[in-house]
Motif scaffolding. Structure first.
Motif, PDB file in Angstrom:
ATOM      1  N   ARG A   1     -98.764 -42.851   4.749  1.00 44.27           N
ATOM      2  CA  ARG A   1     -98.524 -41.981   3.587  1.00 44.27           C
ATOM      3  C   ARG A   1     -99.007 -40.553   3.794  1.00 44.27           C
ATOM      4  NH1 ARG A   1    -100.408 -45.678  -1.541  1.00 44.27           N
ATOM      5  NH2 ARG A   1     -98.942 -47.376  -1.177  1.00 44.27           N
ATOM      6  N   LEU A   2     -99.706 -40.302   4.852  1.00 42.65           N
ATOM      7  CA  LEU A   2    -100.307 -38.987   5.087  1.00 42.65           C
ATOM      8  C   LEU A   2     -99.332 -38.076   5.823  1.00 42.65           C
ATOM      9  CD1 LEU A   2    -103.869 -40.256   6.045  1.00 42.65           C
ATOM     10  CD2 LEU A   2    -103.074 -39.412   3.821  1.00 42.65           C
ATOM     11  N   SER A   3     -98.277 -37.663   5.131  1.00 44.00           N
ATOM     12  CA  SER A   3     -97.181 -36.931   5.764  1.00 44.00           C
ATOM     13  C   SER A   3     -97.616 -35.590   6.349  1.00 44.00           C
ATOM     14  CB  SER A   3     -96.027 -36.741   4.787  1.00 44.00           C
ATOM     15  OG  SER A   3     -96.475 -36.065   3.626  1.00 44.00           O
ATOM     16  N   ALA A   4     -98.514 -34.865   5.690  1.00 44.81           N
ATOM     17  CA  ALA A   4     -98.960 -33.578   6.234  1.00 44.81           C
ATOM     18  C   ALA A   4     -99.724 -33.791   7.538  1.00 44.81           C
ATOM     19  CB  ALA A   4     -99.820 -32.841   5.219  1.00 44.81           C
ATOM     20  N   ALA A   5    -100.570 -34.817   7.591  1.00 48.27           N
ATOM     21  CA  ALA A   5    -101.326 -35.105   8.813  1.00 48.27           C
ATOM     22  C   ALA A   5    -100.379 -35.539   9.928  1.00 48.27           C
ATOM     23  CB  ALA A   5    -102.375 -36.175   8.548  1.00 48.27           C
ATOM     24  N   ILE A   6     -99.410 -36.352   9.596  1.00 50.09           N
ATOM     25  CA  ILE A   6     -98.436 -36.804  10.594  1.00 50.09           C
ATOM     26  C   ILE A   6     -97.704 -35.606  11.189  1.00 50.09           C
ATOM     27  CG2 ILE A   6     -96.253 -38.062  10.889  1.00 50.09           C
ATOM     28  CD1 ILE A   6     -97.443 -40.121   8.844  1.00 50.09           C
ATOM     29  N   ALA A   7     -97.262 -34.684  10.329  1.00 50.91           N
ATOM     30  CA  ALA A   7     -96.559 -33.483  10.798  1.00 50.91           C
ATOM     31  C   ALA A   7     -97.468 -32.630  11.678  1.00 50.91           C
ATOM     32  CB  ALA A   7     -96.048 -32.678   9.609  1.00 50.91           C
ATOM     33  N   LEU A   8     -98.740 -32.516  11.312  1.00 45.53           N
ATOM     34  CA  LEU A   8     -99.692 -31.733  12.106  1.00 45.53           C
ATOM     35  C   LEU A   8     -99.835 -32.316  13.510  1.00 45.53           C
ATOM     36  CD1 LEU A   8    -101.979 -29.608  12.472  1.00 45.53           C
ATOM     37  CD2 LEU A   8    -103.532 -31.359  11.565  1.00 45.53           C
ATOM     38  N   TYR A   9    -100.030 -33.620  13.597  1.00 44.17           N
ATOM     39  CA  TYR A   9    -100.205 -34.230  14.920  1.00 44.17           C
ATOM     40  C   TYR A   9     -98.921 -34.125  15.747  1.00 44.17           C
ATOM     41  CZ  TYR A   9    -104.717 -35.951  13.415  1.00 44.17           C
ATOM     42  OH  TYR A   9    -106.010 -36.022  12.975  1.00 44.17           O
ATOM     43  N   GLN A  10     -97.775 -34.333  15.130  1.00 47.99           N
ATOM     44  CA  GLN A  10     -96.520 -34.209  15.868  1.00 47.99           C
ATOM     45  C   GLN A  10     -96.343 -32.782  16.399  1.00 47.99           C
ATOM     46  OE1 GLN A  10     -93.875 -35.761  12.821  1.00 47.99           O
ATOM     47  NE2 GLN A  10     -93.635 -37.677  13.959  1.00 47.99           N
ATOM     48  N   SER A  11     -96.652 -31.792  15.565  1.00 45.83           N
ATOM     49  CA  SER A  11     -96.493 -30.403  15.999  1.00 45.83           C
ATOM     50  C   SER A  11     -97.563 -29.995  17.008  1.00 45.83           C
ATOM     51  CB  SER A  11     -96.512 -29.460  14.796  1.00 45.83           C
ATOM     52  OG  SER A  11     -97.801 -29.404  14.218  1.00 45.83           O
ATOM     53  N   SER A  12     -98.602 -30.812  17.151  1.00 49.00           N
ATOM     54  CA  SER A  12     -99.663 -30.558  18.129  1.00 49.00           C
ATOM     55  C   SER A  12     -99.435 -31.315  19.434  1.00 49.00           C
ATOM     56  CB  SER A  12    -101.030 -30.938  17.535  1.00 49.00           C
ATOM     57  OG  SER A  12    -101.315 -30.133  16.421  1.00 49.00           O
ATOM     58  N   GLY A  13     -98.264 -31.921  19.568  1.00 45.31           N
ATOM     59  CA  GLY A  13     -97.905 -32.570  20.824  1.00 45.31           C
ATOM     60  C   GLY A  13     -98.201 -34.052  20.907  1.00 45.31           C
ATOM     61  N   TYR A  14     -98.604 -34.677  19.811  1.00 44.67           N
ATOM     62  CA  TYR A  14     -98.865 -36.120  19.813  1.00 44.67           C
ATOM     63  C   TYR A  14     -97.549 -36.844  19.593  1.00 44.67           C
ATOM     64  CZ  TYR A  14    -103.800 -35.215  19.897  1.00 44.67           C
ATOM     65  OH  TYR A  14    -105.042 -34.806  20.293  1.00 44.67           O
ATOM     66  N   ARG A  15     -97.356 -37.928  20.336  1.00 45.00           N
ATOM     67  CA  ARG A  15     -96.120 -38.705  20.189  1.00 45.00           C
ATOM     68  C   ARG A  15     -96.449 -40.033  19.533  1.00 45.00           C
ATOM     69  NH1 ARG A  15     -95.064 -42.691  23.863  1.00 45.00           N
ATOM     70  NH2 ARG A  15     -96.545 -42.859  25.573  1.00 45.00           N
ATOM     71  N   GLN A  16     -95.537 -40.468  18.703  1.00 43.06           N
ATOM     72  CA  GLN A  16     -95.743 -41.724  17.986  1.00 43.06           C
ATOM     73  C   GLN A  16     -95.536 -42.905  18.922  1.00 43.06           C
ATOM     74  OE1 GLN A  16     -93.803 -41.793  14.210  1.00 43.06           O
ATOM     75  NE2 GLN A  16     -94.357 -43.912  13.802  1.00 43.06           N
ATOM     76  N   VAL A  17     -96.427 -43.885  18.817  1.00 41.43           N
ATOM     77  CA  VAL A  17     -96.350 -45.124  19.586  1.00 41.43           C
ATOM     78  C   VAL A  17     -96.431 -46.283  18.601  1.00 41.43           C
ATOM     79  CG1 VAL A  17     -97.318 -44.079  21.688  1.00 41.43           C
ATOM     80  CG2 VAL A  17     -98.845 -45.138  20.011  1.00 41.43           C
ATOM     81  N   PRO A  18     -96.116 -47.507  19.016  1.00 43.69           N
ATOM     82  CA  PRO A  18     -96.166 -48.640  18.075  1.00 43.69           C
ATOM     83  C   PRO A  18     -97.530 -48.755  17.399  1.00 43.69           C
ATOM     84  CG  PRO A  18     -95.088 -49.290  20.105  1.00 43.69           C
ATOM     85  CD  PRO A  18     -95.640 -47.905  20.337  1.00 43.69           C
ATOM     86  N   SER A  19     -97.505 -49.064  16.097  1.00 43.60           N
ATOM     87  CA  SER A  19     -98.744 -49.116  15.314  1.00 43.60           C
ATOM     88  C   SER A  19     -99.231 -50.547  15.129  1.00 43.60           C
ATOM     89  CB  SER A  19     -98.526 -48.466  13.946  1.00 43.60           C
ATOM     90  OG  SER A  19     -97.647 -49.261  13.192  1.00 43.60           O
ATOM     91  N   THR A  20    -100.383 -50.659  14.490  1.00 45.91           N
ATOM     92  CA  THR A  20    -101.003 -51.963  14.277  1.00 45.91           C
ATOM     93  C   THR A  20    -100.550 -52.632  12.984  1.00 45.91           C
ATOM     94  OG1 THR A  20    -102.876 -50.932  13.158  1.00 45.91           O
ATOM     95  CG2 THR A  20    -103.068 -51.290  15.544  1.00 45.91           C
ATOM     96  N   GLY A  21     -99.811 -51.928  12.160  1.00 49.23           N
ATOM     97  CA  GLY A  21     -99.387 -52.522  10.897  1.00 49.23           C
ATOM     98  C   GLY A  21     -98.336 -51.672  10.219  1.00 49.23           C
ATOM     99  N   PRO A  22     -97.730 -52.201   9.160  1.00 49.96           N
ATOM    100  CA  PRO A  22     -96.630 -51.498   8.506  1.00 49.96           C
ATOM    101  C   PRO A  22     -97.046 -50.232   7.766  1.00 49.96           C
ATOM    102  CG  PRO A  22     -97.241 -53.452   7.269  1.00 49.96           C
ATOM    103  CD  PRO A  22     -98.023 -53.488   8.549  1.00 49.96           C
ATOM    104  N   HIS A  23     -98.296 -50.087   7.429  1.00 50.55           N
ATOM    105  CA  HIS A  23     -98.746 -48.921   6.674  1.00 50.55           C
ATOM    106  C   HIS A  23     -99.575 -47.968   7.530  1.00 50.55           C
ATOM    107  CE1 HIS A  23     -97.230 -50.928   3.180  1.00 50.55           C
ATOM    108  NE2 HIS A  23     -97.980 -51.979   3.446  1.00 50.55           N
ATOM    109  N   ARG A  24     -99.491 -48.139   8.840  1.00 51.79           N
ATOM    110  CA  ARG A  24    -100.242 -47.319   9.776  1.00 51.79           C
ATOM    111  C   ARG A  24     -99.279 -46.623  10.740  1.00 51.79           C
ATOM    112  NH1 ARG A  24    -104.937 -46.272   8.143  1.00 51.79           N
ATOM    113  NH2 ARG A  24    -105.785 -46.026  10.210  1.00 51.79           N
TER     114      ARG A  24
END
Length: 144
Positions: free
Chosen positions: A109-132
């Motif tokens: 749910r932390l869309s601003a944080a997600i956008a910050l990490y993506q714009s900082s070069g972090y790539r999404q990988v499989p998570s540990t749960g549906p809400h993570r």
């Protein structure tokens, strides 16, 4: 912003972490587990005009890897690039400790944080749960 390494017992750091946890709970996100004094965690605090306004941490998780934790900027200081400065400082500290792979996990749910990490070069990988959401970034090697 001046970025300082602080002890886990620092009262200004504790106030920032408490504010972060309250904000996460209010947003319906899972609060981070608390670190105990003596944990192998490196805390950084961002200071503006003598006031602690931002924090972040990293923790070794294995050979060559670390987890980025506790990134937080007080609401009145957001939008100034302080979170990005904290990320860079954390990355530099982890890389200097020979931890070129940084990982992190946060609430979906932390869309601003997600956008910050993506714009900082972090790539999404499989998570540990549906809400993570989980991210990682391999840092370039330091030139000696």
């Amino acid at each position: 912003m001046l970025i300082e390494i602080r002890s886990s017992l620092d009262p200004e750091l504790a106030a920032l972490i408490t504010a972060q946890q309250r904000e996460l709970e209010a947003a319906g996100a899972e609060a981070d587990r608390m670190f105990e004094p003596g944990d192998d965690v490196a805390y950084l605090v961002g200071v503006v005009n003598g006031r602690a306004v931002a924090c972040g941490a990293w923790q070794e998780t294995g050979p060559g890897a670390a987890e980025l934790r506790r990134l937080y900027v007080r609401p009145a200081f957001r939008g100034r690039g302080l979170a990005r400065q904290m990320i860079v400082a954390i990355e530099e500290e982890a890389l200097a400790a020979d931890r070129p792979l940084l990982r992190l996990e946060l609430g979906a749910r932390l869309s601003a944080a997600i956008a910050l990490y993506q714009s900082s070069g972090y790539r999404q990988v499989p998570s540990t749960g549906p809400h993570r959401v989980r991210f990682e970034k391999r840092l370039p090697a330091l030139v000696q």
